[in-house]
Each structure stands twice: as structure tokens, then as C-alpha cells.
Design a protein around this motif. Sequence first.
Motif, short mmCIF file in Angstrom:
data_model
loop_
_atom_site.label_atom_id
_atom_site.label_comp_id
_atom_site.label_asym_id
_atom_site.label_seq_id
_atom_site.Cartn_x
_atom_site.Cartn_y
_atom_site.Cartn_z
N GLY A 108 38.90 -2.95 52.44
CA GLY A 108 37.81 -1.99 52.53
C GLY A 108 36.50 -2.56 52.03
O GLY A 108 36.47 -3.51 51.25
N SER A 109 35.40 -1.97 52.49
CA SER A 109 34.08 -2.44 52.08
C SER A 109 33.80 -2.12 50.62
O SER A 109 33.04 -2.80 49.95
CB SER A 109 32.99 -1.81 52.96
OG SER A 109 33.07 -0.39 52.90
N GLN A 110 34.42 -1.05 50.11
CA GLN A 110 34.35 -0.69 48.70
C GLN A 110 35.79 -0.63 48.18
O GLN A 110 36.38 0.44 48.10
CB GLN A 110 33.65 0.66 48.51
CG GLN A 110 32.21 0.70 48.97
CD GLN A 110 31.32 -0.14 48.08
OE1 GLN A 110 31.55 -0.24 46.88
NE2 GLN A 110 30.30 -0.76 48.67
N PRO A 111 36.37 -1.80 47.85
CA PRO A 111 37.80 -1.84 47.51
C PRO A 111 38.16 -0.88 46.39
O PRO A 111 37.58 -0.94 45.30
CB PRO A 111 38.00 -3.29 47.08
CG PRO A 111 36.89 -4.05 47.72
CD PRO A 111 35.73 -3.10 47.75
N PRO A 112 39.09 0.03 46.65
CA PRO A 112 39.44 1.02 45.62
C PRO A 112 40.33 0.41 44.54
O PRO A 112 41.19 -0.42 44.84
CB PRO A 112 40.19 2.09 46.41
CG PRO A 112 40.82 1.32 47.54
CD PRO A 112 39.85 0.23 47.90
N PRO A 113 40.12 0.81 43.30
CA PRO A 113 41.05 0.40 42.24
C PRO A 113 42.30 1.28 42.27
O PRO A 113 42.29 2.32 42.93
CB PRO A 113 40.23 0.64 40.97
CG PRO A 113 39.30 1.75 41.33
CD PRO A 113 38.99 1.57 42.79
N PRO A 114 43.37 0.90 41.59
CA PRO A 114 43.47 -0.31 40.77
C PRO A 114 43.60 -1.56 41.64
O PRO A 114 44.16 -1.50 42.74
CB PRO A 114 44.75 -0.07 39.96
CG PRO A 114 45.59 0.82 40.83
CD PRO A 114 44.61 1.72 41.53
N HIS A 115 43.08 -2.66 41.14
CA HIS A 115 43.04 -3.90 41.90
C HIS A 115 44.35 -4.65 41.76
O HIS A 115 44.45 -5.70 41.12
CB HIS A 115 41.85 -4.75 41.43
CG HIS A 115 40.56 -4.00 41.44
ND1 HIS A 115 39.99 -3.52 42.60
CD2 HIS A 115 39.74 -3.61 40.43
CE1 HIS A 115 38.85 -2.90 42.31
NE2 HIS A 115 38.69 -2.93 41.01
N ILE A 116 45.37 -4.10 42.40
CA ILE A 116 46.73 -4.62 42.31
C ILE A 116 47.51 -4.03 43.48
O ILE A 116 47.08 -3.01 44.06
CB ILE A 116 47.37 -4.23 40.95
CG1 ILE A 116 48.61 -5.06 40.65
CG2 ILE A 116 47.67 -2.74 40.89
CD1 ILE A 116 49.12 -4.89 39.21
N ALA A 123 48.03 1.69 35.38
CA ALA A 123 46.99 2.60 34.89
C ALA A 123 45.68 2.35 35.64
O ALA A 123 45.28 1.21 35.86
CB ALA A 123 46.77 2.40 33.40
N ASN A 124 45.03 3.44 36.04
CA ASN A 124 43.73 3.36 36.71
C ASN A 124 42.76 4.25 35.96
O ASN A 124 42.34 5.30 36.43
CB ASN A 124 43.88 3.78 38.17
CG ASN A 124 42.59 3.64 38.96
OD1 ASN A 124 41.67 2.94 38.54
ND2 ASN A 124 42.51 4.30 40.10
N ILE A 125 42.44 3.82 34.74
CA ILE A 125 41.57 4.59 33.85
C ILE A 125 40.46 3.64 33.38
O ILE A 125 40.58 3.01 32.33
CB ILE A 125 42.34 5.14 32.63
CG1 ILE A 125 43.68 5.74 33.07
CG2 ILE A 125 41.51 6.17 31.88
CD1 ILE A 125 44.60 6.09 31.91
N PRO A 126 39.39 3.50 34.16
CA PRO A 126 38.36 2.52 33.82
C PRO A 126 37.87 2.68 32.39
O PRO A 126 37.59 3.78 31.92
CB PRO A 126 37.25 2.83 34.83
CG PRO A 126 37.95 3.46 35.99
CD PRO A 126 39.07 4.24 35.39
N ARG A 127 37.80 1.54 31.69
CA ARG A 127 37.33 1.44 30.31
C ARG A 127 38.26 2.11 29.30
O ARG A 127 37.91 2.29 28.15
CB ARG A 127 35.90 1.97 30.18
CG ARG A 127 34.91 1.15 31.00
CD ARG A 127 33.50 1.70 31.00
NE ARG A 127 32.65 0.83 31.80
CZ ARG A 127 32.55 0.89 33.13
NH1 ARG A 127 33.26 1.78 33.80
NH2 ARG A 127 31.78 0.05 33.79
#
Length: 231
Positions: free
Chosen positions: A134-142, A151-155
Motif C-alpha cells: 500500500g501507498s500508506q503501509p498500515p502497521p503493525p509492520h510485520i 501489539a499495535n499500540i504506537p509509543r
Amino acid sequence: MNPPTRAAADKVADEVKIAEASKRYAKLDGNGNELSVLASSWSCVKDKNTGFIWEEKTNDGGLRDKDWRYRHMHNSGGYGGVRDTNGQTLCQGLGTCDAYSYMYAVNGSGLCGRNNWRVPLPKELGTIAQINPGSQPPPPHIDTNFFPETANIPRKGAYCTENVDGAEHNYQGIDFGLPILYSAFPNESPANVLGVSILVPLRFYGEIADGLINNPGQASNWICYTRLVSR
């Protein structure tokens, strides 16, 4: 013949992605035996590219539950208690919720027929990070086909990595939920940008903004999730 529906097309696309991922990853059962790529439950993941075996998390409140968090500011175990300074539960099943105590417990369980599990180095944990489509790759980056409990909880959702220099303020983690900072590193390759985007200092991960400055010695920060590695 009627054209395929969008749902059918999406299903085919998902199956293709799984098939491509299976060339790199293999699901393992609790004894370390390889499972079908379509298996609905598994205990570990083997990376065929690197030879690393990664633990998979559970969602059952047990020892390896995906929601448990750990203190990680010493290359040893036996500190930190079972709650954070806000009174929230860090983990269950251990006397102290720190990364090394967790590592010792997993080794004692013989997960996937192995007893040499350890906290990964940053560069090792970084090998399973990926830039999603995708042009804006969605997290989590795995690859969530094989690591769905990430876990997908930025910071807030960094994973512990081993500290090689021993200084507490240098303990780092990998946060798979952070945005990829392409604009900040325009001359770097996408893979390098991904690496610098998600490698974080654990002193910022915990109950306060900066554990080193605002609360020295109180261990309010240096909190991370775990994904152990074996080989």
C-alpha cells in the motif's frame, strides 16, 4: 460465468499472500513440528531465511499471553514486581515481571522442544519487520498471517531487545506500530528507513514521558512486550 465478487477476489488475494509468506515462514506446534500453513493455532514460527525460531504469543491469560508486559533494564531477572506504578497488571504466572524472568520460565517450559530461548538483539528482531503493501503501509509492520498477536499500540507497544552495552538508559525495543518516517530520511533505502523508524529507547515506554529525566531510579519506564528467539 459470472465475474467473481469482491469478497471472492479478496479471499484469493489473501490466499496468495499466505502462499508467498509460507515460502519464508513455517508454523510449528508446541513440540517444534512443522504444521500446515493454514493451521489455525501454532506455538512458534520458523524463519527459513535466517534460521531463527520465534515464539508466537497466546490470547489465553497464560504465561505467553500477548498482553503481558515486562520491565527490561537489567541483563538479569528478579526485579520489578507484577504491577506498574499505576497499579496495572504487567503479567501473571511469574514472581517478577521482567524480561529475563520470562525468558527463564519459557526455557523451563520447553516451548517447541527448545530450552535456549533468549531476548533478541535489535538487529535480530528487526529481521521480521516488513513494509506492508500500500501507498500508506498500515502497521503493525510485520506479517500478521504468522504473527497475528503483535501489539499495535504506537509509543506504548515496543518489544524488548537485548542490551549489549549494559547502560540502563540505552535499553532499546522495536515498536512495530510506529509510522514509517520516509520524509525524515529521503536518501535512505525503504528497509533502512523502516529500521530507524521502529527502533526506540525503552526509557520512553512506560507510565511517564521519560523515565530517565522525570523519575530517575523508580523504574516507571523500560516496559516492553516480549518475543523471544531461538536457533
